[in-house]
Design a protein around this motif. Structure first.
Motif, PDB file in Angstrom:
ATOM      1  N   MET A  69      -9.145   6.938 -17.934  1.00 51.59           N
ATOM      2  CA  MET A  69      -7.933   6.238 -18.386  1.00 51.59           C
ATOM      3  C   MET A  69      -8.325   5.015 -19.202  1.00 51.59           C
ATOM      4  N   GLY A  70      -7.352   4.429 -19.834  1.00 54.90           N
ATOM      5  CA  GLY A  70      -7.595   3.197 -20.584  1.00 54.90           C
ATOM      6  C   GLY A  70      -7.818   3.458 -22.054  1.00 54.90           C
ATOM      7  N   ASP A  71      -7.991   2.364 -22.776  1.00 57.60           N
ATOM      8  CA  ASP A  71      -8.096   2.462 -24.227  1.00 57.60           C
ATOM      9  C   ASP A  71      -9.366   3.165 -24.682  1.00 57.60           C
ATOM     10  N   ASP A  72     -10.413   3.084 -23.848  1.00 55.26           N
ATOM     11  CA  ASP A  72     -11.677   3.696 -24.242  1.00 55.26           C
ATOM     12  C   ASP A  72     -11.742   5.193 -23.926  1.00 55.26           C
ATOM     13  N   ALA A  73     -10.723   5.678 -23.239  1.00 58.62           N
ATOM     14  CA  ALA A  73     -10.764   7.085 -22.825  1.00 58.62           C
ATOM     15  C   ALA A  73     -10.754   7.993 -24.055  1.00 58.62           C
ATOM     16  N   PRO A  74     -11.440   9.137 -23.956  1.00 58.73           N
ATOM     17  CA  PRO A  74     -11.470  10.055 -25.096  1.00 58.73           C
ATOM     18  C   PRO A  74     -10.063  10.532 -25.464  1.00 58.73           C
ATOM     19  N   ARG A  75      -9.853  10.798 -26.713  1.00 58.30           N
ATOM     20  CA  ARG A  75      -8.597  11.369 -27.221  1.00 58.30           C
ATOM     21  C   ARG A  75      -8.942  12.735 -27.790  1.00 58.30           C
ATOM     22  N   THR A  76      -8.158  13.704 -27.807  1.00 54.59           N
ATOM     23  CA  THR A  76      -6.871  13.852 -27.167  1.00 54.59           C
ATOM     24  C   THR A  76      -7.055  14.236 -25.701  1.00 54.59           C
ATOM     25  N   LYS A  77      -6.155  13.802 -24.823  1.00 50.74           N
ATOM     26  CA  LYS A  77      -6.171  14.329 -23.467  1.00 50.74           C
ATOM     27  C   LYS A  77      -5.084  15.398 -23.359  1.00 50.74           C
ATOM     28  N   TYR A  78      -5.344  16.371 -22.483  1.00 48.69           N
ATOM     29  CA  TYR A  78      -4.430  17.509 -22.398  1.00 48.69           C
ATOM     30  C   TYR A  78      -3.913  17.713 -20.976  1.00 48.69           C
TER      31      TYR A  78
END
Lengths: 424, 892
Positions: A69-78
């Motif tokens: 979680m948080g701003d550093d978390a990888p994108r995209t989450k599914y």
């Protein structure tokens, strides 16, 4: 309200419309969730102790908590809905999707918000055409009202939801094989670790949840933890869709408090055994669970109690074995299914299940030998948990190993008495 | 390192490795199928099961797959406990349910990993009573047989073909116990590494079709350590012979070069050794069947009568053969035999690598590159194994991602799932589409000089002191900026270039980039220069006058006698020039193994031996000198080229070692070649290393139809190897090891017993010796001749083919079958202008020869370029980038 999941089901079989869904408090949970922090939503679900309704019974809140979680978390989450209900005997998810499609859509949105996923997929069993049609309509309606899309309810949260209909393999219900299939690759399971929560669809953090699991989420957020816990008869919270197939008077599925006994389900809701049939045993949660016996009828069907008699709650959809049905042929039918549905990746499953089928076939066709029963027994250990790549073959061994335990005379009769049907 | 306990014994193992690799590194016998040292673990076959204990008190343990179990301190396992053994035997039992009992007629028999593993697990009794499932077998082209009934579904074939080699036309179909590994329909396997399927497959599903044509068991093959002759990379091979014919080539593991894999040209190009085009007997003025002695006398007479003898060597012959020729004619009259201009380019390349801060990387080092620019070279066609290495290099980004997610690099499926399509940047600047384009971050197709301009622009971006490029298109400039940034940010950037475009500018641009990188990094920059032939670099180091000078010498009467070593001059220069040269020289002697057009014009033709019947030293494009050894003695009148030359010199040297030593002492740069392999005096326990396996059978019967008594085996005085099964092979240095075998391991998988660790270097060191090491702090001036933007109207440009451009392999019918028909590739705009369309026949004049070609449209080919397949039989030699002669549409 005792039956949150099925309260909008209509007698004529048509789905709850968006207006009907809204009138019964629909999308209130979503409004509430969007006002909460994502981690608060996670915590709420964790506090209820909601356990995965796909069969494994893992805590949904704990599963979510592994997502970065948080701003550093990888994108995209599914977030992915496992709607590939192919377990023999299971049809509960179908009822939920056909009866109240918005309930699932709302569950998806809240759950996706909880893990801050920006894309969600419903991976739907291909044969569920009616569910596909009704879900498509519900998704379209949700987009129109801005329950989906950009800046949902002005919260700044964006989510896209896609319906994907499967080409149809049992293994696609295995969450990592589902991911491969969704990526357009062969539906074979993935090695864990990495777990999908960290590296799942397209290598990104992914949660895969069962349909029924997600249908619980709007109500949990809307009505709270205590209310949810109070629905159950045991420590496992909530209600459960139980089903019965077999020679009962009224086969079907019912939403009942978690921990309802098999006796109540079979005798009260399913109307008891048909005239002339008596119960010999039952699989409590689909084809890949161990047999339970009439003496277990008063055990509450929840995740923990069932394991005490060496079976699993699984999907909670019971398949009954009656006294006119041969346990060997019953199991043979299941093993044919599992052998056919093996993905072909690991040796024990790919080549062990067809051999199991052959041994059972030989038995019922009069070619069996006494040592074949020992070989079947060895097979149940050899194809057991940890020895195979995923849980398909160990699941396939569960009805066989318990049938050998409880109905061994059915197997032996084929050899000793050269009968055509060992029982019934 | 980690301390682990295996069956009660404490071992040291690499922490983080997988347990299977650790066990194999400890030389323990643990069966496996789906794991491969170059491809990692996927946990599919379940064959490497061991019992793992939680702690010291755990007595029961649980079954785990060694290949999926990371090694960590305190790991406690058993390979030997009955539970583990029974599980492994159970897996084999399942695999054997459908595997046919056809070992006696299966070509894998005797070197089958499945046989070995079945033996090892002790599965001996069939309990399954049902029928075996059967499959349809496919036609897969001239290289590979398909026998799907034997498949045990280990998935290695598709993992290699798709995941490792980037092939698209081999896949797995269907499911459960019907899984099928093949093409979507019958047809030629497209990928140029398909031959590795025969080695990757643990049983006889994919086998070598060229071997089938003259099959013999592995144990009946006589082998020698050899070096591939079909490009400049120096891949190590193990050719096998029986009854005087070369039967096949298999990979010979080399940790720094080819690893476990060869390209199909190297594997299947050996047919020339058995070709009807071989020169088997000496001939004088076209008269065949001259005896060896008569030929030697004639040779001596020619040399004696010659006023002035010049020698033309060959970049496809050994250092020793070339050096012997140089000794015969004298240093001043020796010409290395490079094609026109090629010699100058090789000299330029050598000047750069010897003086600039440039490191010539091995293929293993190339695989570690994390940003690559390929400038001008279609490596997939000119040095295929290098293209395979680059395909691995682009995966470094995936490994980085895996590291961040703490997924072990050996967990192949996990790495691929996590990294998806992530790739390290690879940029390709080429004339036309290449086989690596699918993994490239950027491609640039242009005229050779324009490719060089891109290279100069990249160098300028990296170091403003290097010359700038005028009038560069903005697209090229943007790309140059992107490339420069990728190279600058990389941990291990790499430039790949070569001589195939005959462009000095391309090589100079690459050198400028390298120098710029070296200045940035304070370390030598990796540059891989692709040379054209197996000993181009060696010949470049020997040096000598170019071919033009030889032509001139004859023209001017300065030379009247020519000795040509293993060289068809018609592949090196224009036909009319070669005609004039051969006609102008009073006496021409050719020593070669193939009867080519040059040999046809010689007064004396001496039958030389192919790589399979001689020994010598080659220098690869890595600058690595490697020794190859004769696989079998030359038959009849054939003898080593160098021996014909020694005979003529009547020197006291009789053996190869003497030439090698003389060569090393004459040329200081070649001094290290003495260490490339042990000399002929090397012995183990007083014995030679046998070329024949200890189970070699029927030696006494081979000639029994002629005579029942066994003749004495031929004696090999030139190496430490014997033409025999007698001798000692255990503990032999890798450079002398003819083939791999270990007790219980009859297949090629046995190589791990000869390595420090699976996939690591060979125990005792990988063979060969590097001749050129970088000058780290060298000041090297910038090349300043940046080509201008203007172009000639039309120029011929060479396009290369993995099957077609290399001469010797084209004498192998299966390779020739894969070659294209002669064509003329045009940009559609040029075709319109010339009034021709795809499929039209045209007559084109190339270096004075009119040739009929079929038009092929290539949209990506720069306008003005006429793409001609280089080196293809039927296409005459032409000067690259020269203006073509007349072009006209041919009559139907």
């Amino acid at each position: 309200m005792e039956k949150p999941l099925t309260k909008n089901f209509k007698a004529d079989g048509t789905p709850a419309t968006l207006e009907e869904y809204l009138q019964s408090g629909g999308y209130e949970g979503l409004r509430k969730a969007l006002a909460m922090a994502p981690l608060e939503v996670q915590q709420t679900v964790k506090d209820t102790g909601l356990r995965g309704r796909g069969g494994a019974g893992f805590s949904t809140g704990v599963k979510w908590s592994f997502v970065p979680m948080g701003d550093d978390a990888p994108r995209t989450k599914y977030l992915i809905v496992n709607g590939d209900e192919m377990e023999p005997g299971a049809f509960k998810d179908r009822l939920l999707m056909e009866g109240d499609p918005h309930q699932l859509v709302e569950g998806v949105i809240i759950s996706a918000y909880a893990i801050q996923a920006s894309t969600a997929y419903i991976f739907l069993r291909g044969e569920y055409r009616l569910a596909a049609e009704r879900l498509s309509q519900a998704i379209g309606a949700a987009y129109e009202r801005n329950y989906l899309g950009d800046d949902i309810f002005g919260s700044g949260y964006d989510l896209d939801l896609y319906l994907h209909t499967s080409a149809g393999r049992y293994i696609c219900g295995e969450e990592t094989a589902l991911l491969n299939s969704l990526e357009g690759r062969r539906a074979i399971p993935r090695a864990k670790p990495p777990y999908p929560q960290v590296s799942g669809l397209f290598g990104k953090p992914t949660i895969v949840n069962n349909v029924e699991t997600l249908c619980n989420v709007p109500h949990i957020v809307h009505y709270g933890v205590d209310w949810y816990k109070g629905l159950s008869k045991t420590a496992d919270a909530g209600t459960k869709l139980y089903g019965v197939s077999g020679r009962v008077r009224r086969p079907g599925a019912w939403e009942l408090p978690m921990g309802t006994t098999a006796r109540e389900i079979i005798e009260e809701h399913a109307g008891g055994m048909q005239e002339g049939y008596s119960l010999r045993g039952f699989l409590p949660g689909g084809a890949s669970t161990d047999f339970m016996l009439p003496e277990h009828l008063d055990i509450p069907l929840d995740f923990d109690a069932v394991t005490e008699v060496d079976s699993r709650l699984g999907t909670g959809t019971l398949i009954l074995l009656d006294d006119k049905t041969c346990a060997v042929r019953f199991v043979l039918n299941l093993e044919q299914f599992f052998a056919q549905e093996s993905c072909g990746w690991c040796t024990p499953c790919r080549d062990g299940l067809p051999w199991t089928v052959d041994l059972l076939q030989d038995l019922v066709e009069g070619r069996g030998r006494l040592e074949d029963i020992e070989q079947l027994e060895r097979m149940t250990g050899f194809l057991g948990p940890g020895n195979t790549f995923c849980a398909l073959a160990p699941g396939a061994m569960e009805p066989l190993q318990s049938a050998l335990k409880y109905f061994r005379e059915d197997f032996e009769n084929y050899i000793a008495k050269k009968v055509r049907v060992a029982h019934g | 390192m980690a301390e682990i306990e295996i069956d009660g014994t404490i071992y040291q193992a690499d922490a983080g490795d997988n347990l299977l690799k650790a066990c194999l590194s400890l030389k323990l016998d643990l069966p496996y199928f789906c794991w491969h040292p170059a491809m990692g673990s996927v946990g599919a076959c379940r064959q490497c099961a061991v019992l793992q204990f939680k702690d010291q008190d755990d007595r029961h343990g649980r079954i785990v797959m060694a290949c999926m179990t990371p090694v960590a301190d305190g790991l406690r396992v058993s390979l030997e406990r009955p539970e583990a053994r029974q599980f492994r035997a159970g897996i084999i039992e399942l695999l054997m349910i459908n595997h046919p009992h056809d070992c006696p007629v299966c070509e894998e028999g005797g070197e089958c990993h499945l046989q070995d593993m079945t033996e090892m697990t002790g599965h001996t009794f069939r309990r399954y009573r049902g029928k075996k499932r059967t499959h349809y077998n496919q036609y897969l082209g001239p290289f590979i047989n398909h026998e799907m009934n034997r498949c045990i579904a280990c998935y290695r074939c598709v993992r290699f073909y798709q995941g490792y080699a980037g092939g698209r036309d081999l896949d797995v179909f269907a499911a459960h116990n019907h899984v099928y590994f093949g093409r979507h329909e019958d047809g030629v396997l497209e990928n140029e590494f398909s031959g590795n399927l025969a080695e990757v497959c643990p049983t006889g599903v994919f086998t070598d079709k060229t071997f089938s044509a003259h099959y013999t068991r592995k144990w009946d093959l006589q082998n020698a350590p050899s070096i591939c002759a079909h490009c400049s990379l120096g891949c190590n091979t193990s050719p096998g012979e029986r009854y005087g014919t070369l039967r096949r080539i298999v990979n010979r593991y080399h940790g720094e070069i080819n690893g476990y894999f060869l390209c199909d040209r190297g594997r299947f190009g050996y047919g020339f050794v058995n070709s009807p085009a071989r020169i088997r007997k000496p001939s004088i003025l076209g008269q065949q069947a001259v005896g060896r002695q008569a030929a030697q006398e004639r040779f001596a007479a020619i040399l004696k009568s010659g006023e002035n003898v010049i020698g033309i060597g060959s970049p496809r012959a050994s250092l020793e053969a070339n050096f012997a020729l140089r000794e015969l004619v004298g240093q001043e009259r020796f010409h290395p035999g490079f094609a026109d201009r090629e010699g100058a380019l090789i000299k330029l390349m050598l000047d750069i690598v010897q003086q600039a801060p440039v490191h010539l990387p091995s293929l293993r080092e190339i695989e570690q590159a994390d940003a690559v620019l390929v400038l001008g070279e279609d490596v997939g066609s000119t040095a295929p194994r290098l293209a395979l290495a680059l395909r691995q290099a682009v995966r470094n980004e995936a490994f980085e991602i895996a590291d961040q997610l703490k997924i072990p690099r050996w967990q192949d499926a996990g790495v691929r799932d996590a990294a998806q399509d992530a790739k390290s940047p690879l940029f390709i600047a080429s004339l036309a589409a290449t086989g690596l384009d699918d993994v490239a971050a950027g491609v640039y197709r242009a005229h050779p000089e324009e490719l060089a301009r891109l290279g100069f622009a990249v160098a300028h971006r990296l170091d403003a002191e290097s010359p700038a490029v005028e009038e560069l298109l903005s697209t090229a400039d943007d790309l140059a900026a992107t490339i420069a940034q990728a190279l600058r940010e990389a941990k291990r950037p790499l430039i790949v270039t070569g001589v195939s475009l005959y462009s000095e500018s391309v090589i100079e641009a690459a050198a400028n980039i390298a120098v710029a990188l070296a200045r940035l990094r304070g370390a030598a920059a990796d540059v891989s220069f692709v040379a054209p032939e197996c000993n181009s670099l060696g010949l470049g180091l020997i040096g000598g006058g170019d071919l033009e000078a030889a032509f001139q010498a004859v023209d001017e009467g300065a030379a009247d006698t020519v000795v040509i070593l293993e060289n068809d001059l018609y592949r090196r220069a224009a036909r009319d020039k070669v005609d004039r040269f051969l006609a102008g020289a009073k006496r021409v002697v050719v020593i070669d193994h193939i009867f080519h057009d040059t040999a046809k014009k010689a007064e004396l033709v001496l039958p030389g031996s192919t790589f399979a019947e001689t020994e010598g030293t080659l220098v690869s494009s890595e600058g690595r000198a490697q020794r190859f050894f004769s696989v079998f003695p030359p038959a009849g009148e054939v003898q080593d080229s160098w021996r014909w030359l020694l005979d003529a010199m009547q020197v006291r040297w009789r053996h190869l070692d003497y030439i090698t030593e003389a060569c090393a002492s004459a040329l200081p740069v070649l001094q290290p070649i003495l260490r490339a392999a042990p000399s002929a005096n090397f012995r183990i326990e007083g014995m030679k290393v046998p070329r024949q396996p200890h189970r070699y059978s029927g030696r006494t019967a081979i000639r029994a139809n002629v005579r029942v008594s066994e003749p004495k085996q031929p004696v090999d005085e030139d190496s430490a190897l014997s033409f025999s099964m007698e001798g000692v092979s255990s503990g032999c240095p890798p450079s002398l090891n003819p083939s791999v075998w270990a007790p219980g391991w009859n297949s090629n998988q046995s190589v791990f017993k000869l390595q420090d660790e699976p996939g690591g270097q060979l125990s005792g060191g990988d063979p060969g010796v590097r001749l050129i090491e970088p000058k780290v702090n060298a000041e090297f001036p910038w090349f300043t001749r940046v080509p201008g933007a203007e172009r000639k109207l039309r120029q011929v440009a060479p396009l290369y083919h993995v099957f077609g451009s290399e001469a010797l392999s084209m004498l192998s019918p299966p390779v020739a079958e894969r070659a294209p028909e002669p064509y003329l590739a045009l940009n559609p705009a040029d075709a319109r202008e010339l009034g021709v369309g795809a499929g039209d026949a045209v007559e084109l004049e190339l270096a004075g020869v009119t040739v009929r070609l079929v038009v092929l449209l290539k949209a990506e080919l720069a306008e003005g370029l006429l793409g001609i397949p280089a080196g293809l039989p039927g296409v005459p030699w032409f000067a690259p980038l020269s203006e073509p002669g007349s072009i006209r549409k041919a009559e139907a």
